[in-house]
Every structure is written in C-alpha cells, then in structure tokens.
Design a protein around this motif. Sequence first.
Motif, short mmCIF file in Angstrom:
data_model
loop_
_atom_site.label_atom_id
_atom_site.label_comp_id
_atom_site.label_asym_id
_atom_site.label_seq_id
_atom_site.Cartn_x
_atom_site.Cartn_y
_atom_site.Cartn_z
N MET A 70 5.33 -0.09 5.28
CA MET A 70 4.76 1.26 5.24
C MET A 70 3.91 1.40 3.98
SD MET A 70 7.85 3.72 6.59
CE MET A 70 9.11 2.98 5.56
N PHE A 71 2.67 1.82 4.16
CA PHE A 71 1.74 1.95 3.05
C PHE A 71 1.12 3.35 3.07
CE2 PHE A 71 1.34 -2.53 4.55
CZ PHE A 71 2.04 -3.11 3.51
N PRO A 72 1.13 4.06 1.95
CA PRO A 72 0.51 5.39 1.90
C PRO A 72 -0.99 5.31 2.18
CG PRO A 72 1.91 5.01 -0.02
CD PRO A 72 1.75 3.69 0.66
N MET A 73 -1.50 6.29 2.90
CA MET A 73 -2.93 6.30 3.26
C MET A 73 -3.83 6.56 2.05
SD MET A 73 -3.06 5.57 6.48
CE MET A 73 -4.72 6.09 6.95
N ASP A 74 -3.28 7.17 0.99
CA ASP A 74 -4.10 7.46 -0.19
C ASP A 74 -4.13 6.30 -1.18
OD1 ASP A 74 -1.48 7.62 -0.95
OD2 ASP A 74 -1.64 9.54 -2.00
N MET A 75 -3.48 5.18 -0.81
CA MET A 75 -3.50 3.99 -1.66
C MET A 75 -4.58 3.03 -1.15
SD MET A 75 -1.18 4.16 -4.06
CE MET A 75 -0.89 2.43 -4.46
N PRO A 76 -4.97 2.06 -1.98
CA PRO A 76 -5.92 1.05 -1.49
C PRO A 76 -5.39 0.35 -0.26
CG PRO A 76 -5.66 0.88 -3.87
CD PRO A 76 -4.63 1.86 -3.40
N TRP B 253 -0.03 -11.69 -1.65
CA TRP B 253 0.68 -10.43 -1.89
C TRP B 253 0.03 -9.32 -1.08
CZ3 TRP B 253 5.09 -9.23 -4.40
CH2 TRP B 253 5.33 -7.90 -4.71
N ARG B 254 0.80 -8.64 -0.20
CA ARG B 254 0.20 -7.70 0.73
C ARG B 254 0.40 -6.24 0.35
NH1 ARG B 254 4.84 -9.60 3.38
NH2 ARG B 254 6.28 -8.01 4.13
N ASP B 255 1.28 -5.95 -0.60
CA ASP B 255 1.51 -4.57 -1.02
C ASP B 255 0.29 -4.08 -1.80
OD1 ASP B 255 2.53 -2.19 -2.42
OD2 ASP B 255 4.49 -2.86 -1.72
N PRO B 256 -0.19 -2.86 -1.55
CA PRO B 256 -1.34 -2.35 -2.32
C PRO B 256 -1.04 -2.21 -3.81
CG PRO B 256 -0.39 -0.61 -0.95
CD PRO B 256 0.24 -1.90 -0.52
N MET B 257 0.23 -2.09 -4.19
CA MET B 257 0.62 -2.05 -5.59
C MET B 257 1.10 -3.43 -6.03
SD MET B 257 2.71 1.57 -5.86
CE MET B 257 2.90 1.40 -7.64
N PHE C 163 1.60 -4.39 15.24
CA PHE C 163 1.04 -3.10 15.60
C PHE C 163 0.78 -2.29 14.33
CE2 PHE C 163 3.75 -4.33 19.19
CZ PHE C 163 2.87 -4.22 20.25
N GLU C 164 -0.36 -1.62 14.29
CA GLU C 164 -0.69 -0.73 13.17
C GLU C 164 -0.75 0.70 13.69
OE1 GLU C 164 -4.28 -2.18 11.43
OE2 GLU C 164 -3.22 -3.65 10.19
N ILE C 165 0.04 1.59 13.08
CA ILE C 165 0.17 2.97 13.54
C ILE C 165 0.03 3.90 12.34
CG2 ILE C 165 1.66 4.63 14.75
CD1 ILE C 165 3.17 2.24 15.92
N GLU C 166 -0.73 4.97 12.50
CA GLU C 166 -0.82 6.01 11.46
C GLU C 166 0.22 7.09 11.74
OE1 GLU C 166 -4.69 7.57 10.84
OE2 GLU C 166 -5.64 5.61 10.55
N ALA C 167 0.96 7.47 10.70
CA ALA C 167 2.04 8.45 10.85
C ALA C 167 1.95 9.48 9.75
CB ALA C 167 3.39 7.75 10.82
N SER C 168 2.54 10.65 10.00
CA SER C 168 2.61 11.74 9.02
C SER C 168 4.06 12.21 8.94
CB SER C 168 1.70 12.90 9.42
OG SER C 168 0.35 12.48 9.50
N ARG D 70 13.32 1.28 -2.39
CA ARG D 70 11.93 0.90 -2.08
C ARG D 70 11.87 0.04 -0.80
NH1 ARG D 70 7.31 -2.07 -2.92
NH2 ARG D 70 5.55 -0.78 -3.51
N ALA D 71 12.20 0.70 0.30
CA ALA D 71 12.25 0.02 1.58
C ALA D 71 10.93 0.06 2.33
CB ALA D 71 13.34 0.65 2.45
N THR D 72 9.86 0.46 1.66
CA THR D 72 8.56 0.54 2.32
C THR D 72 7.98 -0.82 2.63
OG1 THR D 72 7.56 0.75 0.13
CG2 THR D 72 7.97 2.79 1.36
N SER D 73 8.15 -1.76 1.71
CA SER D 73 7.65 -3.13 1.90
C SER D 73 8.52 -4.07 1.07
CB SER D 73 6.18 -3.24 1.48
OG SER D 73 5.68 -4.55 1.70
N GLY D 74 9.15 -5.03 1.73
CA GLY D 74 10.07 -5.91 1.03
C GLY D 74 9.39 -6.73 -0.04
#
Length: 246
Positions: free
Chosen positions: A179-185, A74-78, A13-18, A57-61
Amino acid sequence: VSKQLNPVFGKCFEIEASFPQDSLLTLQLYDWDLLGSDDLIGESKIDLENRFYSKHRATSGLATKYDPCGYNKWRDPMKPSQILTKLCKEGKLDGPQFGYNRIRVGDRAFSFNKEQFVLESPTAHKIHEEKLALAVLHHWDQIPKVGCPLVPEHIETRALYNPDKPGIEQGKVELWVDMFPMDMPLPTLQVDISPRKPSNWELRVIIWNTDEVVLEDDAFFTGEKMSDIYVKGWLKGPEDVQSTDV
C-alpha cells in the motif's frame, strides 16, 4: 489456470482506494465452468485500514537488503533512511545520526561489522547509509519504549472460506499486499512474478567412467568378481530412456 489443484497465477492488480470508504479488500476464488455460472470456492477479507495505520508498518514489508537497481530494486517510495527518520520523529527520538558502520537512535547505538557493509567507492556512501538504516529498521524492536517489530517482506498465506460452509477451510491463497499513499512519489514498477515460459534446450550428459561399483557376478572359469554394467537415464520418464553400450 486450467485443470490444476495448486495453480501459480503470478498476477498483479493495482487498485486505487480511499479510507475509510474502501477499507476492506475481498479476494474470491472461483471454479470456472464452461456452461453456467462459475462456482465460488472460497474467499478471504483483508482489513486494509488496520494495516495502513498499524505501528508495525504493514503497508510494505521491509526487504532483506537494499538494492538501488536491478530485479530486486527497492520498491517503497520512502527509502530506509527516510522511514527511519520518520519513526524517530514520531517516537520523539534524537537521530538518526550516521557514522562509519554505526548509527545512533536516541540512546541506542547500532554497530555493524565492517565486512557486512563495504564501501566500494566514495559515490557509494549514500547507499551505505541506506543499508545501515535498513539494518536498524530490522532491529527496531530493540528501541526502548517506542520500538516494535516491523513487518518484513514475506509471502502471506490466507485461508479461504465459503459463506455457505462456515468454519470449514476451502484451501489457501498465497499473496502479498503493498500500500502506497497517492501523495507520495510513485513506487517502482511492479515485480514481475508471472510464471516463466518454457524454453527449449539441448541436454548432453557424458558418462565418462564408473568407480567402486559393487560387482556381484563371478567369472565362470576364474571366479573373479565381474559384472556387465551399463548406465541408463531419462528426463521426462522411462519412455525416453537412453543407455550406454552394454
């Protein structure tokens, strides 16, 4: 999933959150009923804001290794080198300074075996640096003062509880949360974890010979050890058994 005690859903599931408005993710497991309303089995709540701002850094293992392409891309935008540079900046550390099979972060130098990272061509230099950076991230807890363990890539197991039965576990759910920030690639495409569909194959098992089989019968006239042996086998169950000639 129908009539299963341990179902495999393989659903993403993909969900946008604030934050801080959408900081609590609730997962609920239901028992589907043909008639009437579905029954709640249990639920689990995940504090997303706590994970997002965690120093671990628990956003993406962190993956075990860096793959620039393929199924485990590699799936992390960074990239690892960008994550390492960001951690060094936040910890006010010099670096990272890259060398051949070596990285220096602050006063700490990390060296790796030459066999661990092999440069196949000059164009692989950047990938080589990313692999080195990822190896340092897996040892970030060795950095004095600012270092701490970073969350590795893993399957998370969470207990399910029913509000009507407080304190009594109703089972477990296995998942992971990125979890990936929306302002990142944009991150890479989601990993396909859907259950594999069955495919038909023809299986051939050739019984060529047997060796050193214990013979329990004796020949009537000579007394020589002997036995009328044969081999049988099945795949689905005894109902589809096949045997060699007796």
